[in-house]
Write a protein that holds these residues in place. Structure first.
Motif, PDB file in Angstrom:
ATOM      1  N   PHE A 166      13.444  38.475  21.488  1.00 51.54           N
ATOM      2  CA  PHE A 166      14.713  37.757  21.340  1.00 51.54           C
ATOM      3  C   PHE A 166      15.334  38.036  19.984  1.00 51.54           C
ATOM      4  O   PHE A 166      16.544  38.271  19.882  1.00 51.54           O
TER       5      PHE A 166
ATOM      6  N   ALA B 124      18.897  39.644  19.734  1.00 50.67           N
ATOM      7  CA  ALA B 124      19.957  38.799  19.177  1.00 50.67           C
ATOM      8  C   ALA B 124      20.582  39.443  17.954  1.00 50.67           C
ATOM      9  O   ALA B 124      21.804  39.383  17.764  1.00 50.67           O
TER      10      ALA B 124
ATOM     11  N   THR C 202      29.675  40.033  22.923  1.00 50.06           N
ATOM     12  CA  THR C 202      28.496  39.186  23.112  1.00 50.06           C
ATOM     13  C   THR C 202      28.229  38.264  21.920  1.00 50.06           C
ATOM     14  O   THR C 202      27.266  37.497  21.942  1.00 50.06           O
TER      15      THR C 202
ATOM     16  N   LEU D 254      28.099  34.239  22.611  1.00 52.98           N
ATOM     17  CA  LEU D 254      26.943  33.869  23.433  1.00 52.98           C
ATOM     18  C   LEU D 254      25.646  34.066  22.660  1.00 52.98           C
ATOM     19  O   LEU D 254      24.737  33.222  22.716  1.00 52.98           O
ATOM     20  N   ALA D 255      25.557  35.182  21.902  1.00 53.46           N
ATOM     21  CA  ALA D 255      24.350  35.445  21.117  1.00 53.46           C
ATOM     22  C   ALA D 255      24.165  34.394  20.028  1.00 53.46           C
ATOM     23  O   ALA D 255      23.033  33.974  19.743  1.00 53.46           O
TER      24      ALA D 255
ATOM     25  N   ALA E  56      22.953  31.127  21.706  1.00 53.19           N
ATOM     26  CA  ALA E  56      21.543  31.282  22.091  1.00 53.19           C
ATOM     27  C   ALA E  56      20.640  31.265  20.864  1.00 53.19           C
ATOM     28  O   ALA E  56      19.545  30.682  20.888  1.00 53.19           O
ATOM     29  N   SER E  57      21.088  31.876  19.777  1.00 49.06           N
ATOM     30  CA  SER E  57      20.282  31.934  18.554  1.00 49.06           C
ATOM     31  C   SER E  57      20.147  30.558  17.910  1.00 49.06           C
ATOM     32  O   SER E  57      19.090  30.228  17.358  1.00 49.06           O
TER      33      SER E  57
ATOM     34  N   GLY F 258      20.105  27.741  19.573  1.00 47.66           N
ATOM     35  CA  GLY F 258      19.089  27.091  20.399  1.00 47.66           C
ATOM     36  C   GLY F 258      17.694  27.584  20.071  1.00 47.66           C
ATOM     37  O   GLY F 258      16.734  26.798  20.025  1.00 47.66           O
ATOM     38  N   PHE F 259      17.556  28.882  19.817  1.00 51.15           N
ATOM     39  CA  PHE F 259      16.273  29.484  19.458  1.00 51.15           C
ATOM     40  C   PHE F 259      15.754  28.898  18.145  1.00 51.15           C
ATOM     41  O   PHE F 259      14.572  28.535  18.042  1.00 51.15           O
TER      42      PHE F 259
END
Length: 301
Positions: free
Chosen positions: A217, A221, A230, A233-234, A237-238, A240-241
């Motif tokens: 990931f 990312a 992207t 969205l990236a 997501a990052s 959240g990561f």
């Protein structure tokens, strides 16, 4: 493709609120420096007086920078003081200190109130975050301790903050076996291991998949953050990561810094909107340091 076109891949283009994000990011990182430095001021009879005084000066300097007229000069002074902290604490300097220094370096050289410098500053910070994510994943890949989950299994066994998180993923009998290798409590919630302890492997397929997913990931990312289509969205997501990682690691100030860096990728005045929440968080951590409130154990990094 020349250097200017490569830098331009990071935007900011016509995004709404990007200059506001830069202004509030400067304010955030000064608050972060004040808070993190205060939390890491050593105490007790064996405390290093040099580190005590240096971090205290960083606290005062960073707080002074929260006044708009002093913000640029305070940023530069904080960057220089951080060099002193690195010199004093190396080779035990935490990785996040170098991250802070590079952010302060960009903010020291470039003024977001100037349109041209603001664009260059945004591109520099975004490229830095993308490279940082990719490198952390590549580092895990090269070390190889994530392939079969050895590092995460070791942390789950020897540090209670990770045990709380991984007990929902590692089967109870496996976790009990891993913890049987512990020998002595060396600091609150942290254990040393017996000579020749191991193996630190977990049979759970889900655990191994998750372990490999960490570096995959991070590397993916890091690349997607720099692709215009992207990027948003990236970044989401990052964020959240990072939150998921911090549930286990509890490096709260580092997590706060990473989230705000990732907010630089989103359109809208996100850093301004979430700043009050982070301010309350840092004030609560400071109150915990002073013993005014109680809190779960965390890592001040």
């Amino acid at each position: 493709m020349n250097a200017s076109r490569i830098l331009a891949l990071a935007g900011p283009g016509r995004e709404a609120g990007w200059q506001s994000n830069l202004r509030w990011f400067r304010l955030f990182i000064l608050m972060h420096m004040a808070g993190r430095s205060f939390l890491m001021i050593p105490t007790g009879p064996t405390a290093d007086l040099g580190v005590q005084w240096l971090r205290s000066v960083i606290v005062v300097t960073a707080l002074l920078g929260c006044i708009p007229r002093f913000s640029l000069w305070a940023t530069r002074a904080a960057a220089l003081l951080l060099v002193g902290e690195i010199a004093i604490t190396i080779p035990f300097t935490a990785n996040h200190v170098f991250l802070e220094f590079l952010c302060l370096g960009f903010l020291s050289l470039l003024d977001e109130r100037d349109q041209g410098e603001a664009e260059l500053l945004m591109r520099a910070l975004r490229w830095f975050v993308g490279v940082f994510f990719f490198y952390t994943g590549l580092q895990k890949l090269l070390y190889g301790y994530y392939f079969d989950g050895q590092l995460l299994a070791y942390l789950a066994a020897t540090e209670e903050r990770f045990t709380v998180f991984f007990r929902f993923i590692i089967p109870a009998e496996e976790l009990q076996r891993l913890q049987s290798y512990n020998e002595a409590l060396v600091s609150p919630g942290v254990y040393s291991t017996k000579l020749g302890a191991g193996p630190y492997r977990v049979e759970s397929l889900w655990f191994v998949v998750m372990s490999n997913g960490v570096y995959l990931f991070e590397m993916l990312a890091g690349m997607l953050l720099l692709v215009p289509r992207t990027r948003v969205l990236a970044a989401i997501a990052s964020i959240g990561f990072v939150i998921m990682i911090e549930i286990g690691a509890r490096e709260l100030t580092f997590g706060a810094l990473m989230v705000n860096l990732l907010l630089l990728f989103l359109p809208g005045r996100w850093i301004k909107w979430v700043f009050p929440a982070f301010l309350v968080g840092y004030l609560y951590l400071a109150a915990h340091k002073l013993g005014w409130v109680s809190m779960f154990p965390y890592a001040p990094a």
